[in-house]
Design an enzyme around this catalytic site. Structure first.
Site, PDB file in Angstrom:
ATOM      1  N   GLU A  17       0.829  -1.205   0.000  1.00 21.17           N
ATOM      2  CA  GLU A  17       0.000   0.000   0.000  1.00 21.17           C
ATOM      3  C   GLU A  17       0.870   1.264   0.000  1.00 21.17           C
ATOM      4  O   GLU A  17       0.432   2.329  -0.402  1.00 21.17           O
ATOM      5  CB  GLU A  17      -0.911   0.014   1.244  1.00 21.17           C
ATOM      6  N   GLY A  83     -12.391  -4.178   3.969  1.00 22.06           N
ATOM      7  CA  GLY A  83     -13.475  -5.000   3.439  1.00 22.06           C
ATOM      8  C   GLY A  83     -14.776  -4.191   3.480  1.00 22.06           C
ATOM      9  O   GLY A  83     -15.068  -3.538   4.478  1.00 22.06           O
ATOM     10  N   MET A 200      -8.348  -3.522  10.279  1.00 22.59           N
ATOM     11  CA  MET A 200      -7.710  -4.063  11.475  1.00 22.59           C
ATOM     12  C   MET A 200      -6.848  -3.056  12.255  1.00 22.59           C
ATOM     13  O   MET A 200      -6.134  -3.473  13.158  1.00 22.59           O
ATOM     14  CB  MET A 200      -6.883  -5.300  11.085  1.00 22.59           C
ATOM     15  N   GLU A 201      -6.914  -1.791  11.928  1.00 22.98           N
ATOM     16  CA  GLU A 201      -5.982  -0.856  12.576  1.00 22.98           C
ATOM     17  C   GLU A 201      -6.558   0.496  13.035  1.00 22.98           C
ATOM     18  O   GLU A 201      -6.155   1.020  14.079  1.00 22.98           O
ATOM     19  CB  GLU A 201      -4.793  -0.535  11.618  1.00 22.98           C
ATOM     20  N   ASP A 224     -12.246  -5.943  -0.948  1.00 17.86           N
ATOM     21  CA  ASP A 224     -13.032  -7.191  -0.901  1.00 17.86           C
ATOM     22  C   ASP A 224     -14.340  -6.901  -0.188  1.00 17.86           C
ATOM     23  O   ASP A 224     -14.507  -5.827   0.404  1.00 17.86           O
ATOM     24  CB  ASP A 224     -12.241  -8.291  -0.164  1.00 17.86           C
TER      25      ASP A 224
HETATM   26  N1  ADE Z   1      -8.776  -5.372   5.234  1.00 13.54           N
HETATM   27  C1  ADE Z   1      -9.155  -5.576   3.967  1.00 13.54           C
HETATM   28  N2  ADE Z   1     -10.140  -6.493   3.903  1.00 13.54           N
HETATM   29  C2  ADE Z   1     -10.378  -6.883   5.163  1.00 13.54           C
HETATM   30  C3  ADE Z   1     -11.270  -7.818   5.741  1.00 13.54           C
HETATM   31  N3  ADE Z   1     -12.087  -8.532   4.977  1.00 13.54           N
HETATM   32  N4  ADE Z   1     -11.244  -7.985   7.097  1.00 13.54           N
HETATM   33  C4  ADE Z   1     -10.390  -7.254   7.857  1.00 13.54           C
HETATM   34  N5  ADE Z   1      -9.531  -6.366   7.354  1.00 13.54           N
HETATM   35  C5  ADE Z   1      -9.519  -6.171   6.021  1.00 13.54           C
END
Ligand code: ADE
Length: 257
Positions: A17, A83, A200-201, A224
C-alpha cells in the site's frame, strides 16, 4: 535558524500500500525505530514521514505512538484497504472515515458492548478538517482530475466506483465469510452502528491520536466484500491496485494542505 514544520505522517498497514508513495518521496531518509522502518522526506513539497502500522490494533498503536513521540508529527493520515460491509460499498470504492470503533471490544456487562472502558465512548471521531480534505482528494482521484498529470484511478474494472463517508470498524480478525460478515453487521446495527467497512488498525490509531491530541483521518479503498472470497480478492487488490489509489489520493490531499 531555519524552522521546519512538523511532518505529516502517512500510515499504511502493508508495504504494497505504501510502495507508490515511497517511490515519489523526495530526499528520502530511512530511520529504524521500534523494530520498524520510517521514511522521512518530502511529498508535494510537504515534510512527511511514511510508516507501516503493520497488521492489527496493537502493532498500529505502537507505530502511532512512535510517530508522535519520536517524529513529532503534527497530523496522521491512514491510507489502506478495507473490506466492504455496508450495502453498496463495492470493491474499488473508497471509504473516508468519519469515525472509528473496535468491533471486537466487549467488556459487557461491565460496560456497554463496544464501549472503550474509561473513555466513556464507543466511537472515536476523525478530525473534521482533515477528513473533509481527504474526501475531496478521494473524489478528485476517482474523477480523473488532471492536477497531477497522471491517469485517473477508475479503470473499466472499477467503473462506477464511488466515495463513501462513514463509520469504519476495526478488529483483530480478517473477516472472510459472508455469514461472519452478516453477523458482525447485525450485531453492530443492534447497538446503533451502521458500519461501511471493516479493517484491522484505524480505531487503535484513532485512540492513540485522541490520547495525544493529534489530528487523525483515514481513507480506505475497498479490496473485498469481507465474504467467502475476501482472501482472494484482498490479495490481488493489494498487489495490483492499492498502491495506485494511495498515491493518487494522498498526492491530492497533500496539495490541499
Ligand atoms: N482489510 C481488507 N479487507 C479486510 C477484511 N475482509 N477484514 C479485515 N480487514 C480487512
Amino acid at each position: 535558524m531555519l524552522l521546519t514544520a512538523p511532518p505529516t505522517a502517512i500510515l499504511s498497514a502493508l508495504a504494497q500500500e505504501q510502495n507508490g508513495l515511497l517511490a515519489l518521496l523526495q530526499q528520502p531518509q530511512q530511520v529504524r525505530h521500534a523494530g520498524r522502518t520510517f521514511w522521512q522526506g518530502h511529498l508535494q513539497g510537504q515534510p512527511v514521514v511514511l510508516a507501516l502500522s503493520r497488521i492489527g490494533k496493537v502493532a498500529a498503536a505502537t507505530t502511532t505512538t512512535a510517530l508522535i513521540e519520536r517524529f513529532g508529527v503534527q497530523r496522521i493520515v491512514f491510507t489502506g484497504v478495507a473490506g466492504g460491509l455496508g450495502a453498496g460499498v463495492k470493491v474499488g470504492d473508497v471509504v473516508v472515515a468519519t469515525d472509528f470503533l473496535q468491533h471486537d471490544l466487549d467488556v459487557s456487562p461491565l460496560f456497554p458492548r463496544y464501549e472503550v472502558p474509561l473513555y466513556g465512548q464507543t466511537r472515536f471521531v476523525g478530525d473534521a478538517a482533515l477528513t473533509a480534505l481527504l474526501f475531496t482528494a478521494a473524489c478528485g482521484a476517482l474523477a480523473h482530475e488532471p492536477e497531477t498529470g497522471r491517469g485517473g484511478l477508475v479503470t473499466q474494472q472499477f467503473s462506477g466506483a464511488c466515495v463513501h463517508q462513514g463509520l469504519i470498524a476495526s478488529g483483530d480478525r480478517f473477516v472472510s465469510g459472508a455469514g461472519e460478515s452478516r453477523l458482525l453487521q447485525a450485531a453492530l446495527a443492534v447497538a446503533g452502528h451502521e458500519v461501511l467497512a471493516v479493517e484491522m488498525e484505524c480505531a487503535a490509531v484513532a485512540q492513540v491520536c485522541l490520547d495525544y491530541g493529534v489530528p487523525f483521518a483515514a481513507v480506505r479503498t475497498i479490496s473485498d466484500r469481507a465474504d467467502d472470497s475476501a482472501h482472494v480478492d484482498f490479495s490481488s487488490f493489494v498487489e495490483q491496485v492499492a498502491s495506485r489509489y494511495a498515491q493518487a489520493i494522498i498526492e491530492r490531499f497533500l496539495m490541499s494542505l
